[in-house]
Design an enzyme around this catalytic site. Structure first.
Site, PDB file in Angstrom:
ATOM      1  N   CYS A 118       0.888  -1.162  -0.036  1.00 10.98           N
ATOM      2  CA  CYS A 118       0.002   0.062   0.142  1.00 10.98           C
ATOM      3  C   CYS A 118       0.988   1.340   0.169  1.00 10.98           C
ATOM      4  O   CYS A 118       0.213   2.301  -0.481  1.00 10.98           O
ATOM      5  CB  CYS A 118      -0.976   0.024   1.127  1.00 10.98           C
ATOM      6  SG  CYS A 118      -0.082  -0.212   2.858  1.00 10.98           S
ATOM      7  N   HIS A 421      -1.521   1.117   7.487  1.00  8.96           N
ATOM      8  CA  HIS A 421      -1.930   1.111   5.967  1.00  8.96           C
ATOM      9  C   HIS A 421      -1.766   2.624   5.637  1.00  8.96           C
ATOM     10  O   HIS A 421      -2.204   3.390   6.143  1.00  8.96           O
ATOM     11  CB  HIS A 421      -3.132   0.680   6.186  1.00  8.96           C
ATOM     12  CG  HIS A 421      -3.952   0.620   4.883  1.00  8.96           C
ATOM     13  ND1 HIS A 421      -3.395  -0.035   3.720  1.00  8.96           N
ATOM     14  CD2 HIS A 421      -5.001   1.037   4.192  1.00  8.96           C
ATOM     15  CE1 HIS A 421      -4.181  -0.056   2.664  1.00  8.96           C
ATOM     16  NE2 HIS A 421      -5.104   0.526   2.820  1.00  8.96           N
TER      17      HIS A 421
END
EC number: 3.4.19.12
Length: 470
Positions: A118, A421
């Site tokens: 990510c 994330h």
């Protein structure tokens, strides 16, 4: 391996419980379950948790690849693609938006997560929405890395391939071309990630990485590769032929100017004064981004609506970066007049602003044993960030030349640099999108300004845009 763990589930289901602890060599071999990606033809072994770079004595892996290649070229596959296209068109309604009463398609394409990638996806989506930078790469001619008997055939990547067989610029170009083309499915950046593994050893493996560190490595390596030849033509010549990137906009870092330095390159003046004799030392440093501290007095304020104390703004962080600072005992300055290290003050001025101003907020800092995250909310403007007061010679700049509008924001969700994330917000043709790996959703300005920004990309406002100063 990466999409909902589908192939991995097959591997786990295939594991036969061994009642006898003394496994034979034949039984041991049976347990190596592999899968092949039908797009790149790369083969992965779950037991070894690694890509397979060799083949059987009979060349069975290559035979499967050739069979898949033949299937792809057959009429059967063409018919299947036709049917798939019909299905995609029928499901298009799921990606339609209502804008000003009319219906339009959501043309943004997501990026598949290849296993904690990510950090890479957020940076790629942000860069893809910096129009001048993105268009340069998309307009480059394609490079065919293979020739001879393999010319025109699809390249499948294994780690056994030589370093000379990879091009970061080419894979970056392909990735940018795949985004914003209206595809209904997420794009898999595995070929680019393979090249990243080859030329940036720090990012090998599937652990979470720092998005800012990746961005710097990516831009630096693109810059270095762009200085080489390109199909017999120097890439610097291609840059010179691009009318929108004039010589005056160039900032050289490690050699000749490229689109990287022409877009992101700025120059800082580092001014150091000896507190004993008053000697002044000036040094000019090129930069591609500015890393800003979040002032310590704001570090407990986590949300925008928290009422204890003043709100931390981007201007506070910029002021902290450029204000006069007395260096501590560990940073004594070697004064050439005093001929020894002395106490001194330091101040930064911006001598030249870049076309795209990239601001990195230092959210991760080291304590005795850990790298902690500063979770403070920092207020930032969507439009009209005025950088004139940080310039060395503000009188030489025009009234509109120092105003910047936000193009993209990278956000880190979670508590630590090695976990959490990354997602990105970016503006495209007047609309804001939220990029969360393969998921792309339309969002609004109110949501964007509430984000706890980690990296901010501001684009220099063109004079014709009119004044919209905050």
């Amino acid at each position: 391996r990466y999409v909902n763990g589908h192939a991995k589930k097959h591997y786990e289901d295939a594991q036969i419980p061994m009642t006898n602890h003394k496994k034979t060599e034949k039984q041991e071999k049976v347990q190596h379950t592999v899968c092949m990606d039908c797009s790149s033809y790369s083969t992965y072994c779950y037991r070894c948790d690694d890509f397979v770079v060799n083949d059987t004595k009979l060349g069975l892996v290559q035979k499967v690849r050739e069979h898949l290649q033949n299937l792809e070229n057959s009429a059967f596959t063409s018919d299947r693609h036709r049917k798939r296209k019909l299905l995609e068109n029928s499901s298009l309604n799921s990606k339609l938006l209502k804008v000003n009463g009319s219906t339009t398609a959501l043309c943004a394409t997501g990026l598949r997560n290849l296993g904690n990638t990510c950090f890479m996806n957020a940076i790629l989506q942000s860069l893809s929405n910096i129009q001048q930078f993105c268009c340069y790469f998309k307009e480059l001619p394609a490079v065919e890395l293979r020739n001879g008997k393999t010319a025109g055939r699809r390249t499948y990547h294994t780690r056994s391939q030589g370093d000379n067989n990879v091009s970061l610029v080419e894979e970056f170009r392909k990735t940018l071309c795949a985004l914003w083309q209206g595809s209904q499915t997420a794009f898999s950046p595995e070929s680019l990630f393979y090249v990243v593994w080859k030329i940036m050893p720090n990012f090998r493996g599937y652990q979470q990485q720092d998005a800012h560190e990746f961005m710097r490595y990516l831009l630096d390596h693109l810059h270095l590769e762009l200085q080489g030849g390109f199909n017999g033509v120097s890439r610097s010549v291609i840059l010179q032929e691009n009318s929108s990137l004039t010589a005056s906009s160039k900032c050289c870092i490690n050699g000749a100017s490229t689109v990287v330095t022409a877009i992101f390159g700025g120059i800082l003046q580092n001014e150091v004064n000896c507190l004993i004799c008053g000697t002044e030392s000036r040094k000019f440093d090129p930069f591609l981004d500015l890393s800003l501290d979040i002032p310590s007095q704001f570090r407990n304020k986590r949300t925008k609506n928290q009422e204890n104390g003043p709100m931390c703004t981007l201007r506070d962080c910029l002021r902290s970066f450029t204000d006069l600072e007395e260096l501590d005992e560990t940073e004594l300055y070697m004064c050439h007049k005093c001929k020894k290290k002395q106490k001194s003050t330091k101040k930064f001025w911006i001598q030249k602003l870049p076309k795209v101003l990239c601001l990195h907020l230092k959210r991760f800092h080291w304590t005795a044993y850990l790298r902690n995250k500063v979770d403070t909310y920092v207020e930032f403007p969507l439009r009209g960030l005025d950088m004139k007061c940080y310039l060395l010679e503000p009188e030489n700049s025009g009234p509109e030349s120092c105003l910047y509008d936000l193009a993209a924001v990278v956000v880190h969700h979670g508590s630590g640099v090695g976990s959490g994330h990354y997602t990105a917000y970016a503006a495209h043709e007047g609309r804001w999108f939220h990029f969360n790996d393969s998921t792309v959703t339309l969002t609004d300005e109110e949501t964007v300004v509430k984000a706890k920004a980690y990296i901010l990309f501001y684009v220099e406002r063109q004079a014709k845009s009119g004044s919209d100063k905050l």
